[in-house]
Design an enzyme around this catalytic site. Structure first.
Site, PDB file in Angstrom:
ATOM      1  N   SER A   5     -15.073   9.127  -7.037  1.00 20.25           N
ATOM      2  CA  SER A   5     -15.227   8.888  -5.612  1.00 20.25           C
ATOM      3  C   SER A   5     -15.612  10.135  -4.851  1.00 20.25           C
ATOM      4  O   SER A   5     -16.280  10.068  -3.832  1.00 20.25           O
ATOM      5  CB  SER A   5     -13.923   8.333  -5.042  1.00 20.25           C
ATOM      6  OG  SER A   5     -13.598   7.139  -5.683  1.00 20.25           O
ATOM      7  N   VAL A 149      -9.844  -0.755  -3.846  1.00 23.35           N
ATOM      8  CA  VAL A 149     -11.129  -0.202  -3.418  1.00 23.35           C
ATOM      9  C   VAL A 149     -11.913   0.335  -4.609  1.00 23.35           C
ATOM     10  O   VAL A 149     -13.134   0.163  -4.695  1.00 23.35           O
ATOM     11  CB  VAL A 149     -10.914   0.905  -2.366  1.00 23.35           C
ATOM     12  CG1 VAL A 149     -12.207   1.664  -2.086  1.00 23.35           C
ATOM     13  CG2 VAL A 149     -10.372   0.299  -1.065  1.00 23.35           C
ATOM     14  N   GLU A 150     -11.223   0.968  -5.545  1.00 23.20           N
ATOM     15  CA  GLU A 150     -11.914   1.574  -6.681  1.00 23.20           C
ATOM     16  C   GLU A 150     -12.478   0.556  -7.662  1.00 23.20           C
ATOM     17  O   GLU A 150     -13.620   0.663  -8.093  1.00 23.20           O
ATOM     18  CB  GLU A 150     -10.957   2.528  -7.423  1.00 23.20           C
ATOM     19  CG  GLU A 150     -10.650   3.807  -6.685  1.00 23.20           C
ATOM     20  CD  GLU A 150     -11.850   4.718  -6.536  1.00 23.20           C
ATOM     21  OE1 GLU A 150     -12.761   4.649  -7.382  1.00 23.20           O
ATOM     22  OE2 GLU A 150     -11.884   5.490  -5.568  1.00 23.20           O
ATOM     23  N   THR A 151     -11.665  -0.432  -8.049  1.00 23.70           N
ATOM     24  CA  THR A 151     -12.083  -1.330  -9.138  1.00 23.70           C
ATOM     25  C   THR A 151     -11.732  -2.787  -8.903  1.00 23.70           C
ATOM     26  O   THR A 151     -11.675  -3.568  -9.852  1.00 23.70           O
ATOM     27  CB  THR A 151     -11.441  -0.893 -10.469  1.00 23.70           C
ATOM     28  OG1 THR A 151     -10.008  -0.943 -10.348  1.00 23.70           O
ATOM     29  CG2 THR A 151     -11.863   0.510 -10.862  1.00 23.70           C
ATOM     30  N   TYR A 336     -13.933   5.905   3.519  1.00 26.39           N
ATOM     31  CA  TYR A 336     -13.134   5.529   2.368  1.00 26.39           C
ATOM     32  C   TYR A 336     -11.645   5.567   2.707  1.00 26.39           C
ATOM     33  O   TYR A 336     -10.897   4.618   2.453  1.00 26.39           O
ATOM     34  CB  TYR A 336     -13.435   6.465   1.198  1.00 26.39           C
ATOM     35  CG  TYR A 336     -12.612   6.210  -0.044  1.00 26.39           C
ATOM     36  CD1 TYR A 336     -13.096   5.399  -1.061  1.00 26.39           C
ATOM     37  CD2 TYR A 336     -11.354   6.794  -0.210  1.00 26.39           C
ATOM     38  CE1 TYR A 336     -12.343   5.163  -2.205  1.00 26.39           C
ATOM     39  CE2 TYR A 336     -10.592   6.557  -1.343  1.00 26.39           C
ATOM     40  CZ  TYR A 336     -11.095   5.744  -2.341  1.00 26.39           C
ATOM     41  OH  TYR A 336     -10.342   5.510  -3.472  1.00 26.39           O
TER      42      TYR A 336
END
Length: 363
Positions: A5, A149-151, A336
């Site tokens: 990120s 949010v990441e995966t 983010y």
């Protein structure tokens, strides 16, 4: 320390590909282990003769890797032009004036389905989240939101072989070769220490791994065995949960303190001319003198940041606190961090329990 990120300011939605978490242990492609110690350290395949390969083999020898073993691993890696193409697309575009970028970004993550899936992930992993919150002082909703949010809560962990991603970026992408060769070094150390086949782990095109998308250097510094099985496995929800919490704690998370507070702005022109973002630093008194005041409690705080979001219809202002800054250590992006904050609050509210700061709707 960097993770995927931090490479891309607006996060990784739409870039990561693949599905759910999978085991990286006892994979079939372990032929390099059978190479006798007397074998020569010749590299074949896509990276034969590539710049930096010989130096990397010597580098790994200092980490206890026999040259022939390192050569065998690199020989088995594949150069992926698609990875280079994706990296070249990451240059940020310059934008002038408000155009609703935050509203569009927020809409990718703050959906009913994403919130519901976050609640479901929390309920499935309640025990691990409770232990992490108790040990590290990080509320469960923020751990869940990061993974969301990441995966997408482990639904999109990536399908690129990490060895291919990092070898391509180490030996066929000169602009970032130094950084990625360090990540490749950490990755091979990880596979050795954790008993993994180096050809098995899959992740993002830039080499980020597991539900929390740690880069290998982050794994080295922050991954924990939260399940107690003797391994650190970021594809395991329990270890991913503990590792995110440890990451936040190590970067200075302040238990019980707020993250961000909506700001009231009496002079939009003045606010628009001010430096904004997580790197900005103001006292509350200085902000007040410029017509900017928090709508809610900022807790025990000294310096704060002014966060300006490009919302539909005009700029939206928030006051960022220490914990907001901690979230930006995961990804150096105001959008983010705010998406993580608002998703965390929404998940907490839907699941039930203390909701923290109320989320104001975006215009």
């Amino acid at each position: 320390m960097r993770i995927l990120s931090t490479l891309f300011a607006l996060g990784c939605l739409g870039i990561l590909a693949g599905c759910g978490s999978t085991s990286t242990r006892d994979a079939p492609n372990s032929a390099y282990r059978a190479i006798p110690a007397s074998a020569t350290a010749n590299v074949s395949g896509d990276f034969a003769g590539s710049p930096g390969v010989s130096a990397f083999i010597q580098r790994m020898e200092r980490q206890g890797f026999p040259p022939n073993r390192t050569a065998a691993i690199i020989s088995g890696a594949q150069r992926k032009q698609s990875i280079i193409d994706l990296m070249d697309r990451q240059a940020p575009s310059r934008k002038t004036g408000p155009n609703g970028a935050w509203t569009r970004y927020r809409a990718k993550f703050l959906t009913d389905q994403s919130i519901d899936n976050g609640v479901s992930f929390w309920r499935r992993n309640e025990a691990a989240l409770s232990r992490a919150a108790s040990r590290y002082g990080v509320p469960p909703e923020y751990i869940v939101a990061i993974i969301g949010v990441e995966t997408r809560y482990g639904g999109f962990v990536g399908k690129t072989r990490i060895i291919d991603a990092l070898s391509t970026l180490s030996f066929a992408y000169p602009r970032r070769a130094d950084y990625f060769s360090g990540e490749l070094e950490n990755f091979l150390i990880m596979t050795r220490d954790e008993g993994l086949d180096p050809f098995a782990p899959q992740g993002s095109f830039a080499g980020a791994m597991g539900l929390c998308q740690f880069m290998p250097s982050s794994f080295h510094d922050y991954a924990v065995d939260h399940t107690g099985d003797g391994h650190r496995d970021l594809w395991n929800p329990g270890d991913a949960i503990g590792s995110v919490a440890n990451y936040f704690a190590r970067h200075g998370w302040q238990p019980g303190e707020p993250v961000a507070v909506r700001a009231r702005v009496s002079s939009p022109g003045t606010a628009e001319a001010m430096k904004a973002g997580f790197k900005s630093s103001y006292s509350l008194g200085e902000l007040s003198s410029r017509g900017i005041s928090p709508v809610g409690s900022v807790g025990r705080t000294g310096q704060v940041s002014l966060i300006r979001l490009d919302a539909r219809g005009g700029y939206e202002y928030w006051i960022g606190l220490k914990n907001f800054y901690v979230i930006t250590r995961y990804n150096h992006s105001n959008y983010y961090a705010m998406a993580v904050y608002q998703l965390a609050q929404a998940i907490r509210a839907r699941k039930g329990g203390p909701s923290g700061t109320r989320i104001s709707s975006t215009r």
